[in-house]
Design an enzyme around this catalytic site. Structure first.
Site, PDB file in Angstrom:
ATOM      1  N   SER A  82     -28.461  -7.261  54.241  1.00 42.55           N
ATOM      2  CA  SER A  82     -28.512  -7.395  55.689  1.00 42.55           C
ATOM      3  C   SER A  82     -28.446  -8.878  56.073  1.00 42.55           C
ATOM      4  CB  SER A  82     -29.763  -6.700  56.235  1.00 42.55           C
ATOM      5  OG  SER A  82     -29.664  -6.485  57.615  1.00 42.55           O
ATOM      6  N   MET A  83     -29.441  -9.416  56.774  1.00 38.92           N
ATOM      7  CA  MET A  83     -29.439 -10.843  57.078  1.00 38.92           C
ATOM      8  C   MET A  83     -29.301 -11.664  55.804  1.00 38.92           C
ATOM      9  SD  MET A  83     -32.342 -13.223  58.960  1.00 38.92           S
ATOM     10  CE  MET A  83     -33.358 -13.453  57.495  1.00 38.92           C
TER      11      MET A  83
END
Length: 259
Positions: A100-101
């Site tokens: 994700s991030m």
């Protein structure tokens, strides 16, 4: 740059966590957590791969034992800080894994290290995130606490026990909000940002935050080989299919070990 792993530097130790120290291994795996995540998320990954790799899990400011530190709410600034810490480590064939991030941070950190000409990874595994240059109008970081909690439930990546424990959740929300601010305000020009190393993308076929086309768009960000692996599941498919994800990591570690 130091030629040995700087494990005695207190500042570096805050960022780089080795749950199963194996600095004598010939290859390295560096793990980048998701928004609101912490280094401990990768404890099982470390246990799995430490027999063959020096596994480092990053601990960003603002969470767990670093919760009194202010969060870094800009991806570029956070990537700069991580780059500085990784430059203290001995140089060896390395795989970056980010979810994700963390996938964006892995990419931005790899680009910075390539520009410096040292300690750059031989491969990136980007999990659960659309390509850096793709954009969506996302404002989770501007929501009230209940709105952020609703997002966490949608993605189904937070321990249900945490969501039910108001005191612990309130302690975690500043880091979650700060990370969402960082990733939602991040912008990347594909003409300006591509790495030389290959990128493997892992994505869930039912991820509400990444379409298959958005995952495939990572190919624009590498001058090397590109591979897309699609798993059944949503945003946190890696939590329900750890063996399959670890197999992808093992594949890349084995490949760089032979190169």
């Amino acid at each position: 740059m130091n030629s040995t792993d700087n494990s005695t530097d207190g500042s570096t130790a805050l960022w780089l966590r080795r749950y199963h120290p194996a600095t004598d291994r010939d290859v390295r795996l560096v793990c980048f957590p998701h928004a609101g995540g912490s280094a401990s998320f990768y404890h099982p990954v470390s246990a799995k791969h430490s027999p063959v790799a020096d596994v480092i899990a990053l601990q960003y400011p603002g969470r767990q034992d670093r919760r009194r530190e202010p969060c870094v709410t800009d991806i570029g600034t956070l990537a700069d800080l991580i780059t500085e810490k990784l430059l203290t480590q001995s140089e060896k064939p390395t795989v970056f894994f980010g979810h994700s991030m963390g996938a964006v941070l892995a990419f931005e950190t790899a680009w910075r290290l390539e520009q410096k000409g040292t300690n750059a990874p031989r491969a990136i595994i980007a999990s659960g995130r659309r390509a850096p240059a793709t954009t969506r109008p996302e404002t989770v970081h501007e929501r009230d606490d209940d709105g952020i909690i609703a997002e966490l439930k949608l993605l189904n990546g937070t321990d249900p026990g945490l969501l039910g424990d108001d005191e612990i959740l309130r302690m975690a929300l500043p880091a979650i909000r700060g990370d969402y601010r960082a990733i939602e305000t991040y912008r990347c020009d594909p003409e300006d940002r591509a790495v030389r190393c290959p990128i493997t993308v892992l994505t869930g076929d039912a991820d509400p935050r990444t379409t298959l086309d958005e995952a495939a768009a990572w190919e624009r960000h590498t001058e090397g080989a590109f591979r897309l692996e699609v798993f059944p599941g949503g945003h946190f498919f890696l939590a329900t299919q750890p063996a399959a994800v670890n197999a992808q990591i093992s594949r890349e570690l084995e490949k760089i070990g032979k190169s």
